[in-house]
Design a protein around this motif. Structure first.
Motif, PDB file in Angstrom:
ATOM      1  N   UNK A  17      -4.528  18.592  -5.916  1.00 52.21           N
ATOM      2  CA  UNK A  17      -3.503  19.370  -5.211  1.00 52.21           C
ATOM      3  C   UNK A  17      -3.786  20.871  -5.297  1.00 52.21           C
ATOM      4  N   UNK A  18      -4.989  21.232  -5.786  1.00 50.38           N
ATOM      5  CA  UNK A  18      -5.377  22.628  -5.958  1.00 50.38           C
ATOM      6  C   UNK A  18      -4.305  23.420  -6.706  1.00 50.38           C
ATOM      7  N   UNK A  19      -3.912  22.899  -7.846  1.00 50.87           N
ATOM      8  CA  UNK A  19      -2.935  23.572  -8.690  1.00 50.87           C
ATOM      9  C   UNK A  19      -3.340  23.353 -10.146  1.00 50.87           C
ATOM     10  N   UNK A  20      -2.364  23.309 -11.031  1.00 46.20           N
ATOM     11  CA  UNK A  20      -2.618  23.150 -12.449  1.00 46.20           C
ATOM     12  C   UNK A  20      -2.005  21.855 -12.966  1.00 46.20           C
ATOM     13  N   UNK A  21      -2.599  21.315 -14.008  1.00 47.82           N
ATOM     14  CA  UNK A  21      -1.996  20.195 -14.718  1.00 47.82           C
ATOM     15  C   UNK A  21      -0.854  20.743 -15.585  1.00 47.82           C
ATOM     16  N   UNK A  22      -0.003  19.896 -16.140  1.00 44.27           N
ATOM     17  CA  UNK A  22       1.003  20.399 -17.089  1.00 44.27           C
ATOM     18  C   UNK A  22       0.367  21.212 -18.216  1.00 44.27           C
ATOM     19  N   UNK A  23      -0.788  20.780 -18.688  1.00 47.62           N
ATOM     20  CA  UNK A  23      -1.507  21.549 -19.709  1.00 47.62           C
ATOM     21  C   UNK A  23      -1.911  22.914 -19.158  1.00 47.62           C
ATOM     22  N   UNK A  24      -2.373  22.926 -17.902  1.00 49.12           N
ATOM     23  CA  UNK A  24      -2.773  24.178 -17.285  1.00 49.12           C
ATOM     24  C   UNK A  24      -1.636  25.181 -17.193  1.00 49.12           C
ATOM     25  N   UNK A  25      -0.439  24.686 -16.905  1.00 49.16           N
ATOM     26  CA  UNK A  25       0.728  25.572 -16.856  1.00 49.16           C
ATOM     27  C   UNK A  25       1.057  26.126 -18.240  1.00 49.16           C
ATOM     28  N   UNK A  26       0.891  25.317 -19.279  1.00 44.50           N
ATOM     29  CA  UNK A  26       1.106  25.822 -20.639  1.00 44.50           C
ATOM     30  C   UNK A  26       0.066  26.901 -20.978  1.00 44.50           C
ATOM     31  N   UNK A  27      -1.154  26.646 -20.568  1.00 44.39           N
ATOM     32  CA  UNK A  27      -2.215  27.635 -20.794  1.00 44.39           C
ATOM     33  C   UNK A  27      -1.905  28.948 -20.073  1.00 44.39           C
ATOM     34  N   UNK A  28      -1.422  28.850 -18.844  1.00 48.38           N
ATOM     35  CA  UNK A  28      -1.101  30.042 -18.066  1.00 48.38           C
ATOM     36  C   UNK A  28       0.017  30.849 -18.720  1.00 48.38           C
ATOM     37  N   UNK A  29       0.965  30.148 -19.322  1.00 48.28           N
ATOM     38  CA  UNK A  29       2.062  30.827 -20.016  1.00 48.28           C
ATOM     39  C   UNK A  29       1.543  31.590 -21.225  1.00 48.28           C
ATOM     40  N   UNK A  30       0.674  30.971 -22.006  1.00 50.13           N
ATOM     41  CA  UNK A  30       0.092  31.646 -23.172  1.00 50.13           C
ATOM     42  C   UNK A  30      -0.785  32.809 -22.731  1.00 50.13           C
TER      43      UNK A  30
END
Length: 240
Positions: A17-30
């Motif tokens: 979907x050319x987005x982030x996984x749930x892990x990716x969103x956590x990484x982006x927050x950090x």
């Protein structure tokens, strides 16, 4: 302090979907907790969703926006191997490591494999984009150095992708991207920081202060993602 050019790879991707996984969103927050502490002159971003989503966490906290750079999308260079069209920058060791031309700044792109597709055209497009971006911020590419038109201590941040990041670095440093693509790895939300040095008046070089740094993930207790890596032991049968 010198000018800083910060290159950020997107978070753990969901390519479907050319987005982030749930892990990716956590990484982006950090990541955002780290980047919001910087005094950033300008933000730039790839047009692809996974890079824009990664940037969004930082931009929302700062109430800022990023300029979209079309050339900063993932590197689109393709080659033909046994009649199949494949990525230029994801090649097996047996396909290139025995040929010394792949290790030279001018030779790699003239090899039969790289000439079999659109690599040279796509590479030059990224190089042109990088030069225009750095010239906009006062540093004009001249040969293997940069002419300082407007010395400054600005920080600029670019959210993009591993493949194109290596192209950017190869152009700035005057080296083959093959070594960067295959012997270096920048994991999701990693931070690469280049700084300028002007030891001769009016002439600058960019030096790497950090490459692929993910200390923000360790600080937040988040394990690094596996994206951009391949099997570490052949018998593991992991990402062949």
């Amino acid at each position: 302090m010198s000018m800083r050019f910060v290159i950020v790879r997107h978070g753990d991707p969901d390519y479907s979907v050319d987005s982030l996984t749930p892990k990716g969103w956590r990484e982006a927050e950090l990541l955002s907790e780290r980047l919001t502490k910087l005094d950033v002159k300008a933000f730039y971003c790839s047009p692809l969703g996974r890079a824009k989503d990664t940037a969004s966490k930082t931009l929302e906290k700062l109430n800022r926006s990023a300029e979209t750079l079309k050339w900063a999308r993932e590197f689109e260079g393709k080659v033909k191997i046994n009649g199949e069209t494949k990525s230029a920058w994801d090649r097996l060791p047996a396909e290139w490591t025995d040929n010394p031309d792949f290790y030279t700044p001018q030779g790699w792109i003239k090899t039969p494999i790289m000439q079999s597709g659109n690599v040279e055209k796509k590479y030059n497009k990224v190089c042109k984009g990088v030069d225009e971006l750095l010239a906009k911020h006062g540093y004009v590419h001249k040969g293997n150095v940069f002419e300082v038109k407007k010395p400054n201590h600005d920080t600029i941040v670019l959210f993009c992708h591993f493949g194109v990041e290596c192209v950017i670095l190869s152009h700035i440093f005057g080296c083959s991207p093959m070594v960067l693509w295959h012997n270096f790895v920048a994991l999701p939300t990693s931070v690469t920081t280049l700084i300028t040095e002007e030891r001769d008046e009016g002439i600058a070089v960019f030096r790497t202060q950090q490459f692929g740094d993910i200390s923000h993930l360790y600080a937040g207790g988040e394990e690094p993602a596996f994206a951009a890596r391949f099997c570490e032991c052949f018998t593991d049968d992991t990402r062949h």
